[in-house]
Structures are given as structure tokens and as C-alpha cells.
Design a protein around this motif. Structure first.
Motif, short mmCIF file in Angstrom:
data_model
loop_
_atom_site.label_atom_id
_atom_site.label_comp_id
_atom_site.label_asym_id
_atom_site.label_seq_id
_atom_site.Cartn_x
_atom_site.Cartn_y
_atom_site.Cartn_z
N LEU A 188 64.17 45.93 64.27
CA LEU A 188 64.92 45.85 62.96
C LEU A 188 65.75 44.36 62.95
O LEU A 188 66.27 43.93 62.00
CB LEU A 188 65.94 46.99 63.00
CG LEU A 188 65.28 48.34 62.73
CD1 LEU A 188 66.15 49.37 62.86
CD2 LEU A 188 64.70 48.00 61.18
N ASN A 189 66.06 43.61 64.15
CA ASN A 189 66.70 42.36 64.37
C ASN A 189 65.94 41.41 63.49
O ASN A 189 66.51 40.28 62.89
CB ASN A 189 66.97 41.87 65.53
CG ASN A 189 68.35 42.71 66.19
OD1 ASN A 189 69.14 43.03 65.37
ND2 ASN A 189 68.40 42.80 67.51
N GLY A 190 64.54 41.60 63.62
CA GLY A 190 63.73 40.49 62.94
C GLY A 190 62.94 41.12 61.62
O GLY A 190 62.20 40.23 61.07
N PHE A 191 63.19 42.16 61.50
CA PHE A 191 62.27 42.65 60.27
C PHE A 191 63.01 43.96 59.52
O PHE A 191 63.51 44.91 60.08
CB PHE A 191 61.03 43.39 60.73
CG PHE A 191 60.00 43.97 59.94
CD1 PHE A 191 58.83 42.77 59.46
CD2 PHE A 191 59.73 44.84 59.34
CE1 PHE A 191 57.82 43.24 58.46
CE2 PHE A 191 58.64 45.22 58.22
CZ PHE A 191 57.66 44.50 58.16
N LYS A 192 63.14 43.71 58.24
CA LYS A 192 64.15 44.58 57.37
C LYS A 192 63.18 45.74 56.72
O LYS A 192 62.20 45.42 56.28
CB LYS A 192 64.71 43.96 56.12
CG LYS A 192 65.39 44.69 55.36
CD LYS A 192 66.25 43.91 54.43
CE LYS A 192 66.92 44.49 53.26
NZ LYS A 192 68.40 44.56 53.68
N ILE A 193 63.63 47.00 57.36
CA ILE A 193 63.12 48.14 56.58
C ILE A 193 64.48 49.00 56.22
O ILE A 193 65.37 49.18 56.71
CB ILE A 193 62.38 48.98 57.76
CG1 ILE A 193 61.17 48.42 58.14
CG2 ILE A 193 62.09 50.61 57.30
CD1 ILE A 193 60.18 49.12 59.30
N THR A 194 64.32 49.56 55.07
CA THR A 194 65.36 50.25 54.28
C THR A 194 64.84 51.82 53.96
O THR A 194 63.76 51.61 53.92
CB THR A 194 66.09 49.53 53.30
OG1 THR A 194 64.91 49.38 52.13
CG2 THR A 194 66.49 48.25 53.39
N PRO A 195 65.82 52.46 53.89
CA PRO A 195 65.39 54.06 53.37
C PRO A 195 64.97 53.75 51.98
O PRO A 195 65.16 52.91 51.12
CB PRO A 195 66.78 54.71 53.34
CG PRO A 195 67.57 54.13 54.18
CD PRO A 195 67.18 52.80 54.12
N GLY A 196 63.60 54.64 51.82
CA GLY A 196 62.86 54.57 50.53
C GLY A 196 61.56 53.81 50.60
O GLY A 196 60.58 53.78 49.74
#
Length: 75
Positions: A56-64
Motif C-alpha cells: 500500500l505504500n506504493g500502490f493505491k487501493i481504496t474501498p469500492g
């Protein structure tokens, strides 16, 4: 994404299977048809395996967001 380690979780966010339900600094929780799956160690193709925190420090994932099969095309 290659999942190297995950654990089942008894939860139901009411999302479709494959939908990211929750993201914290150490956890990506994905809705399944029978609860959730907590992703703990991941790898992008061509990269080394990492903890969820490192990922997650290098790749953005968000709810949804949704995990889908390669080559999946939505109509």
C-alpha cells in the motif's frame, strides 16, 4: 496481483464478491460470497512479494475497488 497469504474473515459488507470492503495500513479486506478475505502478503507481477503495508505504500487501493479476472471486460 498475486496473493501469497490471506485469511478468511467472518464479515459481510453487502458488496459484490471481489469488491474491496476495507483498507487500513496493514490490511486489504475483500468481500467474497461467504464473508471476507484479508489480504496479508501480495505481489505485483515482476516484483517481489511484500506485506500489505509495503504494497500500500506504493500502490493505491481504496474501498469500492474491485478485483477481477485478467481480461475481464465489463459490458
Amino acid at each position: 496481483i498475486i496473493i501469497h497469504q490471506a485469511k478468511p474473515s467472518l464479515c459481510d459488507y453487502g458488496h459484490s464478491p471481489g469488491t474491496v470492503a476495507e483498507v487500513t495500513k496493514d490490511l486489504i479486506r475483500v468481500q467474497t460470497s461467504d464473508g471476507c478475505l484479508d489480504l496479508l502478503h501480495l505481489q505485483l507481477p515482476g516484483n517481489r512479494p511484500t506485506t500489505t503495508r509495503e504494497f500500500l505504500n506504493g500502490f493505491k487501493i481504496t474501498p469500492g475497488d474491485r478485483f477481477q479476472e485478467p481480461g475481464y471486460a465489463q459490458p
